[in-house]
Scaffold this motif. Structure first.
Motif, PDB file in Angstrom:
ATOM      1  N   LEU A 181       0.836  -1.204   0.000  1.00 29.37           N
ATOM      2  CA  LEU A 181       0.000   0.000   0.000  1.00 29.37           C
ATOM      3  C   LEU A 181       0.871   1.254   0.000  1.00 29.37           C
ATOM      4  CD1 LEU A 181      -2.690   1.477   0.250  1.00 29.37           C
ATOM      5  CD2 LEU A 181      -2.596   1.092   2.719  1.00 29.37           C
ATOM      6  N   ALA A 182       1.884   1.262   0.825  1.00 23.55           N
ATOM      7  CA  ALA A 182       2.759   2.435   0.891  1.00 23.55           C
ATOM      8  C   ALA A 182       3.444   2.676  -0.447  1.00 23.55           C
ATOM      9  CB  ALA A 182       3.790   2.234   1.999  1.00 23.55           C
ATOM     10  N   TRP A 183       3.835   1.591  -1.077  1.00 35.34           N
ATOM     11  CA  TRP A 183       4.502   1.717  -2.375  1.00 35.34           C
ATOM     12  C   TRP A 183       3.520   2.219  -3.435  1.00 35.34           C
ATOM     13  CZ3 TRP A 183       3.641  -1.390  -6.826  1.00 35.34           C
ATOM     14  CH2 TRP A 183       4.584  -1.209  -7.853  1.00 35.34           C
ATOM     15  N   ARG A 205       0.965   4.049  -3.092  1.00 37.66           N
ATOM     16  CA  ARG A 205       0.619   5.466  -2.913  1.00 37.66           C
ATOM     17  C   ARG A 205       1.556   6.368  -3.716  1.00 37.66           C
ATOM     18  NH1 ARG A 205      -3.046   6.497   1.095  1.00 37.66           N
ATOM     19  NH2 ARG A 205      -3.276   4.962   2.768  1.00 37.66           N
ATOM     20  N   GLN A 206       2.772   5.896  -3.919  1.00 37.00           N
ATOM     21  CA  GLN A 206       3.745   6.724  -4.641  1.00 37.00           C
ATOM     22  C   GLN A 206       3.862   6.333  -6.110  1.00 37.00           C
ATOM     23  OE1 GLN A 206       7.473   6.503  -2.444  1.00 37.00           O
ATOM     24  NE2 GLN A 206       6.315   6.043  -0.600  1.00 37.00           N
ATOM     25  N   SER A 216      -5.884   7.987  -6.541  1.00 39.05           N
ATOM     26  CA  SER A 216      -6.411   8.305  -5.215  1.00 39.05           C
ATOM     27  C   SER A 216      -6.751   7.004  -4.503  1.00 39.05           C
ATOM     28  CB  SER A 216      -7.670   9.167  -5.321  1.00 39.05           C
ATOM     29  OG  SER A 216      -7.400  10.313  -6.090  1.00 39.05           O
ATOM     30  N   ILE A 217      -6.333   6.893  -3.281  1.00 39.99           N
ATOM     31  CA  ILE A 217      -6.598   5.680  -2.507  1.00 39.99           C
ATOM     32  C   ILE A 217      -7.570   6.025  -1.389  1.00 39.99           C
ATOM     33  CG2 ILE A 217      -5.579   3.923  -1.014  1.00 39.99           C
ATOM     34  CD1 ILE A 217      -3.079   4.077  -2.725  1.00 39.99           C
ATOM     35  N   VAL A 236      -9.101   2.138  -5.180  1.00 39.31           N
ATOM     36  CA  VAL A 236      -8.176   2.992  -5.926  1.00 39.31           C
ATOM     37  C   VAL A 236      -8.963   3.664  -7.044  1.00 39.31           C
ATOM     38  CG1 VAL A 236      -6.128   3.068  -7.390  1.00 39.31           C
ATOM     39  CG2 VAL A 236      -6.206   1.515  -5.429  1.00 39.31           C
TER      40      VAL A 236
END
Lengths: 413, 187
Positions: A311-313, A315-316, A321-322, A340
């Protein structure tokens, strides 16, 4: 070009000119060489595996009957199980819910126009069916839309209650989608009497002196199921590293391009069957093409392992939009679920965000304007993604229930 | 005659199948090329479709429907190919047209018009273009096209209608120009 001229004629002419080029000489030889080393599949396997095809209203390829038989086989097995439970629980529920004679699948044959029912004259033109189950549930379809009711019978009286908010589009129900289903539901709401006459189910309103709706026994009628709204798909040949004990009312499934760690469950009623659907993906060597081009691939360099790292990856990874992230447990495995929304892809990178595995070439795509529901699970140390993609502006009106249904029985080998 | 050959192929006669393939490959290639707009991918799609045809030929119930079935396999193969392609790198080259209006009676006008239409066809979604190919190139009624595509007739009609509307709108909106190459040819 003068657009007043016939565009159709111009297209036909253009097609004719463009198609004049011959196929490469090597193509024929390659095909014949390949096929000469193959044996055709046995007929039964072909009939079962390949989707049936109709031409001029006749089945010319495949066998819906065979497929249906496979489904019925599972349904009957379920019924036997349910019957066993019913017997065991008989002492707790002394009276049956419904009269047995209304059970089964009925196809609308005629509608009598009556007061306020003028628009229903066209309903017979569509394949409208209702299946009355032993559990007091009704599943049916109006054209391509599925619906559900509960019902109760008391002598000649019958009471219907809608159990869904709105009819759901279906890929398995026959018939068109542009039917005026509201008229049908309005009619059903008026019905309160039933009878079996000459093998037909007659439904009427106690105020009327004529039958309102007459149903014939459906040719596709089967033994009444306790859960008639759901078709059980035998998935024994599903060669994926997980099993799905799910009731897939709206979806079909297929292995995708023989890729071992990617399975795509398509949405047959979708306008774009290639993308709307459910994808299972095992993460490995992940990368992302932020704007759809592999030259811009960003490698999978998560800060840690598991769903949170993914998830963190993500986001970038691109202009997406999450939505809110929730904890879930699927198939006994913990994970995260989030939506997403890709609403800036067209503007910022011209199309789509391709999340891929560099080896093998697997992955899934976020398309501009679409919303995808992502479930990331930690399965014995491996991260498994389940992506449900839906093009509808209101996300998941159709697929959500199917996806949840699908995941209910999910287990991993 | 074809019926007999199809029956022989269904019975497992590869020579009969080869004869059928020889008789149909050009048309299948043309369909794939028109749908995919790429010769290499069309070649792959036709190969995929005809190999599937041999593999599944025993499921064919009606020998008369051989052509329709083959069209379906080819269209499906095109869809698969398009899907794969979208998941790969794509470099799209757009030909910039000269904004200068073309001269009436210019002999290159037809070429320019065809080019404009061709480009606009390429912009259409695959499902709309597929209906057009079946309807306008194979000259099939929409009912048959819908059968082949496995969609309701109403859907086929709406795809065709939307595609034509998009083309008309695009052609109307685009200034009538000719590409530089065409202009130079007449200079």
């Amino acid at each position: 070009m003068n657009t007043d001229r016939s565009v159709e004629g111009d297209i036909a002419e253009l097609f004719e000119q463009t198609s004049a080029r011959r196929e490469p000489d090597a193509l024929l030889g390659s095909i014949l060489s390949t096929t000469s080393r193959m044996r055709p599949r046995p007929r039964w396997l072909t009939l079962l595996k390949e989707p049936p095809m109709r031409f001029h209203s006749a089945i010319m390829f495949g066998s819906p009957t065979l497929r249906l038989s496979a489904v019925l086989g599972v349904a009957i097995a379920l019924l036997v199980g349910i019957a066993g439970l019913a017997v065991a629980g008989a002492s707790l529920q002394p009276s049956p819910i419904v009269e047995p004679s209304v059970l089964g699948t009925w196809r609308l044959e005629s509608v009598t126009p009556s007061r306020g029912l003028a628009r229903q004259q066209t309903l017979e033109d569509y394949e409208i069916e209702m299946t009355f189950g032993v559990d007091g549930a009704i599943a049916g379809h109006v054209g391509c839309k599925m619906f559900s009711y509960s019902y109760a019978v008391d002598g000649g009286n019958i009471d219907f209650s809608r159990t869904d908010d709105a009819p759901q589009r279906s890929g398995t129900a026959p018939g068109p989608c542009d039917i005026d289903d509201v008229s049908y539901f309005q009619m059903v709401d008026m019905l309160d009497r039933w009878a079996i006459e000459d093998g037909r189910l007659t439904l009427s309103n106690s105020e009327f002196d004529v039958p309102v709706a007459v149903f014939a026994s459906s040719p596709s009628a089967s033994a009444p199921s306790a859960s008639p709204s759901m078709a059980l798909y035998a998935m024994s040949s599903f060669q994926a590293p997980f099993t799905v004990d799910a009731r897939l009312m709206e979806t079909t499934w297929r292995e995708h391009l023989d890729r071992p760690n990617w399975v795509y469950l398509g949405w047959r009623g979708a306008s774009n069957e290639d993308d709307e659907g459910i994808t299972f993906l095992y993460l490995d060597n992940l990368a992302v093409a932020p704007c759809g081009g592999s030259e811009e691939v960003a490698p999978w360099e998560p800060d840690g392992d598991g769903p949170s790292a993914f998830l963190a990856w993500l986001r970038q990874a691109g202009p997406i939009s999450i939505g809110p992230v929730t904890d879930v447990t699927v198939g006994g495995h913990d994970g995260l679920r989030f939506d997403v929304t890709a609403d800036r892809l067209e503007e910022e990178c011209g199309g789509y965000l391709w999340v891929t595995q560099t080896e093998p070439d697997n992955g899934f795509v976020f398309l501009d304007g679409w919303t995808s529901r992502v479930t990331a699970l930690d399965v014995d140390g491996a991260t498994v993604l389940i992506v449900v993609a839906d093009a509808d502006p209101t996300p998941f009106p159709d697929l959500a229930a199917d996806a949840d249904e699908l995941l209910t029985g999910l287990s991993f080998d | 005659v074809q019926r007999e050959v199809v029956l022989q192929a269904i019975a497992g006669d590869h020579d009969a199948f080869a004869s059928l393939v020889k008789g149909s490959i050009s048309r299948q290639f043309a369909i794939a090329r028109l749908i995919l707009r790429d010769g290499d991918r069309a070649q792959d799609a036709v190969q995929d479709a005809l190999v599937s045809a041999w593999r599944d030929i025993r499921g064919l119930r009606d020998p008369e429907a051989w052509d329709a079935w083959l069209y379906r396999l080819t269209v499906r193969a095109c869809y698969r190919s398009a899907r794969k392609e979208r998941h790969r790198t794509r470099v799209e080259l757009h030909v910039l047209s000269d904004p200068e209006p073309f001269t009436p009676f210019d002999v290159s006008a037809d070429v320019a018009e065809r080019d404009r239409l061709d480009r606009r066809l390429g912009d259409l979604p695959l499902d709309q273009r597929s209906v057009m190919v079946l309807h306008f190139y194979l000259d099939l009624p929409l009912t048959d096209a819908a059968d082949i595509l496995g969609i309701p007739v109403g859907t086929a009609k709406s795809r065709l209608h939307r595609g034509l509307a998009t083309l008309r709108e695009a052609l109307r909106a685009e200034p009538e120009t000719i590409p530089t190459l065409a202009k130079e040819r007449t200079a």
